[in-house]
Design a protein around this motif. Structure first.
Motif, PDB file in Angstrom:
ATOM      1  N   TRP A   1       0.860  -1.177   0.000  1.00  0.00           N
ATOM      2  CA  TRP A   1       0.000   0.000   0.000  1.00  0.00           C
ATOM      3  C   TRP A   1       0.898   1.228   0.000  1.00  0.00           C
ATOM      4  CZ3 TRP A   1      -4.509   0.601   4.046  1.00  0.00           C
ATOM      5  CH2 TRP A   1      -5.328   1.674   3.657  1.00  0.00           C
ATOM      6  N   LYS A   2       0.849   2.001  -1.086  1.00  0.00           N
ATOM      7  CA  LYS A   2       1.682   3.194  -1.215  1.00  0.00           C
ATOM      8  C   LYS A   2       0.804   4.436  -1.258  1.00  0.00           C
ATOM      9  CE  LYS A   2       5.721   1.515  -3.812  1.00  0.00           C
ATOM     10  NZ  LYS A   2       6.524   1.736  -5.035  1.00  0.00           N
ATOM     11  N   TYR A   3       1.284   5.483  -0.622  1.00  0.00           N
ATOM     12  CA  TYR A   3       0.591   6.757  -0.784  1.00  0.00           C
ATOM     13  C   TYR A   3       1.581   7.897  -0.583  1.00  0.00           C
ATOM     14  CZ  TYR A   3       0.304   6.779   4.357  1.00  0.00           C
ATOM     15  OH  TYR A   3       0.596   6.738   5.702  1.00  0.00           O
ATOM     16  N   ASP A   4       1.307   9.006  -1.248  1.00  0.00           N
ATOM     17  CA  ASP A   4       2.165  10.189  -1.182  1.00  0.00           C
ATOM     18  C   ASP A   4       1.704  11.088  -0.042  1.00  0.00           C
ATOM     19  OD1 ASP A   4       3.509   9.315  -3.463  1.00  0.00           O
ATOM     20  OD2 ASP A   4       2.074  10.306  -4.789  1.00  0.00           O
ATOM     21  N   VAL A   5       2.666  11.711   0.611  1.00  0.00           N
ATOM     22  CA  VAL A   5       2.339  12.594   1.724  1.00  0.00           C
ATOM     23  C   VAL A   5       3.355  13.727   1.769  1.00  0.00           C
ATOM     24  CG1 VAL A   5       3.716  11.273   3.382  1.00  0.00           C
ATOM     25  CG2 VAL A   5       1.809  12.659   4.200  1.00  0.00           C
ATOM     26  N   GLN A   6       2.913  14.881   2.228  1.00  0.00           N
ATOM     27  CA  GLN A   6       3.797  16.026   2.429  1.00  0.00           C
ATOM     28  C   GLN A   6       4.125  16.128   3.916  1.00  0.00           C
ATOM     29  OE1 GLN A   6       4.966  18.403   0.174  1.00  0.00           O
ATOM     30  NE2 GLN A   6       4.162  17.204  -1.535  1.00  0.00           N
ATOM     31  N   VAL A   7       5.414  16.190   4.243  1.00  0.00           N
ATOM     32  CA  VAL A   7       5.840  16.283   5.641  1.00  0.00           C
ATOM     33  C   VAL A   7       6.893  17.372   5.777  1.00  0.00           C
ATOM     34  CG1 VAL A   7       5.335  13.882   6.249  1.00  0.00           C
ATOM     35  CG2 VAL A   7       7.549  14.451   5.257  1.00  0.00           C
ATOM     36  N   CYS A   8       7.000  17.912   6.973  1.00  0.00           N
ATOM     37  CA  CYS A   8       8.042  18.899   7.246  1.00  0.00           C
ATOM     38  C   CYS A   8       8.603  18.657   8.642  1.00  0.00           C
ATOM     39  CB  CYS A   8       7.506  20.319   7.116  1.00  0.00           C
ATOM     40  SG  CYS A   8       6.186  20.724   8.272  1.00  0.00           S
ATOM     41  N   LYS A   9       9.792  19.190   8.892  1.00  0.00           N
ATOM     42  CA  LYS A   9      10.455  18.990  10.177  1.00  0.00           C
ATOM     43  C   LYS A   9       9.667  19.688  11.277  1.00  0.00           C
ATOM     44  CE  LYS A   9      15.126  18.634   8.270  1.00  0.00           C
ATOM     45  NZ  LYS A   9      16.496  19.208   8.279  1.00  0.00           N
ATOM     46  N   ARG A  10       9.373  18.952  12.324  1.00  0.00           N
ATOM     47  CA  ARG A  10       8.684  19.535  13.471  1.00  0.00           C
ATOM     48  C   ARG A  10       8.722  18.546  14.626  1.00  0.00           C
ATOM     49  NH1 ARG A  10       4.074  21.765  13.079  1.00  0.00           N
ATOM     50  NH2 ARG A  10       4.125  22.331  10.895  1.00  0.00           N
ATOM     51  N   SER A  11       8.542  19.065  15.819  1.00  0.00           N
ATOM     52  CA  SER A  11       8.491  18.207  16.999  1.00  0.00           C
ATOM     53  C   SER A  11       7.160  17.463  17.018  1.00  0.00           C
ATOM     54  CB  SER A  11       8.654  19.040  18.271  1.00  0.00           C
ATOM     55  OG  SER A  11       7.627  20.015  18.352  1.00  0.00           O
ATOM     56  N   VAL A  12       7.125  16.390  17.794  1.00  0.00           N
ATOM     57  CA  VAL A  12       5.929  15.551  17.832  1.00  0.00           C
ATOM     58  C   VAL A  12       5.478  15.364  19.276  1.00  0.00           C
ATOM     59  CG1 VAL A  12       6.396  14.339  15.675  1.00  0.00           C
ATOM     60  CG2 VAL A  12       7.425  13.506  17.790  1.00  0.00           C
ATOM     61  N   CYS A  13       4.350  14.724  19.441  1.00  0.00           N
ATOM     62  CA  CYS A  13       3.766  14.539  20.766  1.00  0.00           C
ATOM     63  C   CYS A  13       4.586  13.551  21.601  1.00  0.00           C
ATOM     64  CB  CYS A  13       2.317  14.057  20.638  1.00  0.00           C
ATOM     65  SG  CYS A  13       2.160  12.398  19.928  1.00  0.00           S
ATOM     66  N   TRP A  14       4.226  13.438  22.874  1.00  0.00           N
ATOM     67  CA  TRP A  14       4.960  12.563  23.791  1.00  0.00           C
ATOM     68  C   TRP A  14       4.947  11.120  23.310  1.00  0.00           C
ATOM     69  CZ3 TRP A  14       3.397   8.261  26.512  1.00  0.00           C
ATOM     70  CH2 TRP A  14       4.303   7.785  27.473  1.00  0.00           C
ATOM     71  N   GLU A  15       3.797  10.648  22.865  1.00  0.00           N
ATOM     72  CA  GLU A  15       3.700   9.252  22.442  1.00  0.00           C
ATOM     73  C   GLU A  15       4.569   8.985  21.218  1.00  0.00           C
ATOM     74  OE1 GLU A  15       0.350   5.844  21.447  1.00  0.00           O
ATOM     75  OE2 GLU A  15      -0.254   7.808  22.202  1.00  0.00           O
ATOM     76  N   CYS A  16       4.635   9.941  20.296  1.00  0.00           N
ATOM     77  CA  CYS A  16       5.477   9.752  19.113  1.00  0.00           C
ATOM     78  C   CYS A  16       6.960   9.800  19.474  1.00  0.00           C
ATOM     79  CB  CYS A  16       5.153  10.805  18.053  1.00  0.00           C
ATOM     80  SG  CYS A  16       3.630  10.460  17.136  1.00  0.00           S
ATOM     81  N   ARG A  17       7.325  10.597  20.467  1.00  0.00           N
ATOM     82  CA  ARG A  17       8.723  10.591  20.918  1.00  0.00           C
ATOM     83  C   ARG A  17       9.080   9.233  21.516  1.00  0.00           C
ATOM     84  NH1 ARG A  17       7.329  15.775  22.823  1.00  0.00           N
ATOM     85  NH2 ARG A  17       7.220  15.016  24.978  1.00  0.00           N
ATOM     86  N   GLU A  18       8.152   8.674  22.285  1.00  0.00           N
ATOM     87  CA  GLU A  18       8.382   7.332  22.826  1.00  0.00           C
ATOM     88  C   GLU A  18       8.432   6.304  21.693  1.00  0.00           C
ATOM     89  OE1 GLU A  18       8.841   6.402  26.147  1.00  0.00           O
ATOM     90  OE2 GLU A  18       9.119   8.567  26.351  1.00  0.00           O
ATOM     91  N   ARG A  19       7.616   6.513  20.679  1.00  0.00           N
ATOM     92  CA  ARG A  19       7.622   5.612  19.524  1.00  0.00           C
ATOM     93  C   ARG A  19       8.971   5.693  18.807  1.00  0.00           C
ATOM     94  NH1 ARG A  19       3.531   3.378  16.123  1.00  0.00           N
ATOM     95  NH2 ARG A  19       4.566   2.282  14.414  1.00  0.00           N
TER      96      ARG A  19
END
Length: 204
Positions: A116-134
Motif C-alpha cells: 500500500w503506497k501513498y504520497d504525503v507532504q511532511v516537514c520537520k517539526r516536533s511531535v507529541c509525547w507518544e510519538c517521541r516514545e515511539r
C-alpha cells in the motif's frame, strides 16, 4: 477559609508499542483478527527505509534518526517530520512515499495489491509525547535487528568454515584408507594429472 492549593496527582503515562498484526493481517476478516487495525499499530516505511506511522495528533510521522550520544551523557534528540498542519507542509515540506507492506493474502485479495503506497507532504517539526516514545522504540528495534543480522552473518561464516573443515577431514580420512588398501590416490589438479611444463620438457 483556606485557599491553599491541594496536591496535584502526577500524571503517569505509559507507552504501548504497536500491536502486532495477526499473520500480518491489517483488515478484519473470517478466521483472522476480529478487530480492525488502529492507525498507530501499522508500521510503515518511506522509500528511503525510514520508519513511519499514523498519529491522531501529528498525523503521518516519519522518524529520521537520532542526534546525540546517550553514552556520552548528551541528550538524545529524535529527528522527526510530520504532516501536521498541511498548509505549512505544502509550502515548506518534503514529498514522501509511505509504503505499508501487505504480507497477508487476505489483505492482498481485499485491496488487490502487494503493498500500500501513498504520497504525503511532511516537514520537520516536533511531535507529541507518544510519538517521541515511539521514536525511542523504533530506534531500539533497528539496533536489535542490526545485531541479529550481524549474528546471522557470523553464524553463516562459522557454518561455512565448519563445513569446509568437515570436508577436509573426510578427504584426509579417505586418502589414508586408500593408502592402507594399497590404492593409489588420483591427482588432485590438472597440473598434477599431466605434469608441469618443466616435467614434460624433461620427459622429451
Amino acid at each position: 477559609m483556606s485557599t491553599g492549593m491541594g496536591a496535584h496527582e502526577m500524571e503517569i503515562r505509559i507507552f504501548t508499542p504497536p500491536r502486532p498484526m495477526l499473520n500480518g493481517c491489517i483488515l478484519p476478516g473470517p478466521e483472522r483478527q476480529l478487530e480492525g487495525f488502529q492507525g498507530r499499530d501499522v508500521r510503515a516505511r518511506t522509500e528511503q527505509g525510514r520508519p513511519a506511522w499514523w498519529c491522531k495528533v501529528d498525523r503521518v510521522v516519519v522518524f529520521d534518526g537520532v542526534e546525540g550520544d546517550d553514552e556520552g551523557g548528551q541528550v538524545l534528540k529524535y529527528k522527526t517530520r510530520s504532516s501536521k498542519g498541511l498548509s505549512i507542509a505544502r509550502r515548506r515540506g518534503d514529498s514522501e512515499v509511505v509504503i505499508i507492506p501487505l504480507d497477508c493474502a487476505h489483505c492482498q485479495e481485499m485491496l488487490n495489491r502487494q503493498e500500500w503506497k501513498y504520497d504525503v507532504q511532511v516537514c520537520k517539526r516536533s511531535v507529541c509525547w507518544e510519538c517521541r516514545e515511539r521514536c525511542m522504540w523504533e530506534d531500539k528495534q533497528e539496533i536489535e535487528q542490526g545485531i541479529e543480522g550481524k549474528s546471522e552473518l557470523a553464524n553463516m561464516e562459522k557454518n561455512r568454515e565448519r563445513a569446509d573443515s568437515v570436508l577436509a577431514d573426510e578427504q584426509a580420512r579417505d586418502e589414508e584408507l586408500m593408502r592402507k588398501l594399497g590404492i593409489e590416490t588420483g591427482p588432485k589438479s590438472p597440473i598434477q594429472a599431466v605434469g608441469g611444463i618443466e616435467e614434460r620438457l624433461e620427459a622429451k
